[in-house]
Design an enzyme around this catalytic site. Sequence first.
Site, short mmCIF file in Angstrom:
data_model
loop_
_atom_site.label_atom_id
_atom_site.label_comp_id
_atom_site.label_asym_id
_atom_site.label_seq_id
_atom_site.Cartn_x
_atom_site.Cartn_y
_atom_site.Cartn_z
N LYS A 152 3.93 0.38 -4.35
CA LYS A 152 2.63 -0.29 -4.51
C LYS A 152 1.92 0.20 -5.76
CE LYS A 152 -1.34 0.90 -2.86
NZ LYS A 152 -2.49 1.30 -2.03
N MET A 153 1.95 1.50 -5.99
CA MET A 153 1.30 2.07 -7.17
C MET A 153 1.95 1.56 -8.46
SD MET A 153 0.61 6.04 -6.21
CE MET A 153 0.70 6.53 -4.50
#
Length: 308
Positions: A152-153
């Site tokens: 996600k990051m």
Amino acid sequence: QSTWGIFIIFQKMLKFLKKEPLNWKETFLLIEELRKERDAPVDLVGCGVLVDKNLSPKDFQFQTLIHTLIQSQTKDQMSALALKNLQKHGLSVDNIINTSEKEIEQLISQVRFNTKKAKYIKEIAQILKTKYNGNVPSTFNELIALPGIGPKMSHMILTVAFGRVTGIIVDSQVHRICNSLGWVKTDDAEKTRLALESWLPKENWEKIGWLFAGLGQLIQQKQFTIFCRALMSSKPNDALLLLIKLGGNINVKNVFDSSLDTILIWAVKQGKDIEKIKILINCGAEIDIKNKQGKSAKDYAQGEILEF
């Protein structure tokens, strides 16, 4: 024959994954309308908002990476304070390398797991210096290889720092809302991302992240405000039922005002038309709940407004 059978099963699974939920476009447009003010924490202090876009590309990308890291499992407001501390201290690759891990830990004390994140920040700065000449790598595989940086990051860094949408950014709010809507049936954020990407048009990949994250935040933190907005939307009945489906309470009181009015009391006091009053009651607004003055919607009603 066995191999062919597996292939057929895979095709069926893929077809199922790519099936669009019924009426998803109408719901998406309604959420866009509810979120047009862009007044949720993710809009005000979320990733990329607090990083100066006038910085050099190298510093902008590094600060975006660090903000993404410290934001993990932490409220946006708290990670914003930590980011400001780092920026005041000097948030560049060279300055972080010359700062002790203990000092970084203190600078980001507002965020969860600050000890572990301080260690990651030091390690990342050193890797960028030795391997990438101080630059943030610009590919998903390189980013995900950095300490503490997950899928996600990586997608968020590529979207915000490099302007390339490589995947949907799914936080806990996006995961919860998509499951509540029945758009996916998953047990973690990464599975939600993959399921969404199988059918959601790519032009909506960036938008769904901040739209749904902010909606979830408003339902949790500014519930009275978002219910008022739903009542005044182009489809008030649908909007109110949507908020209720996502965990909102239509009888919530306005805790930001001394009156402690409910949505129904507010609507009656504001002189909203009878149709909107009917919609509220039909959606579950209770007419006998009293505010801080000990008055209910009935007490503020003019004539027979509540008798229908």
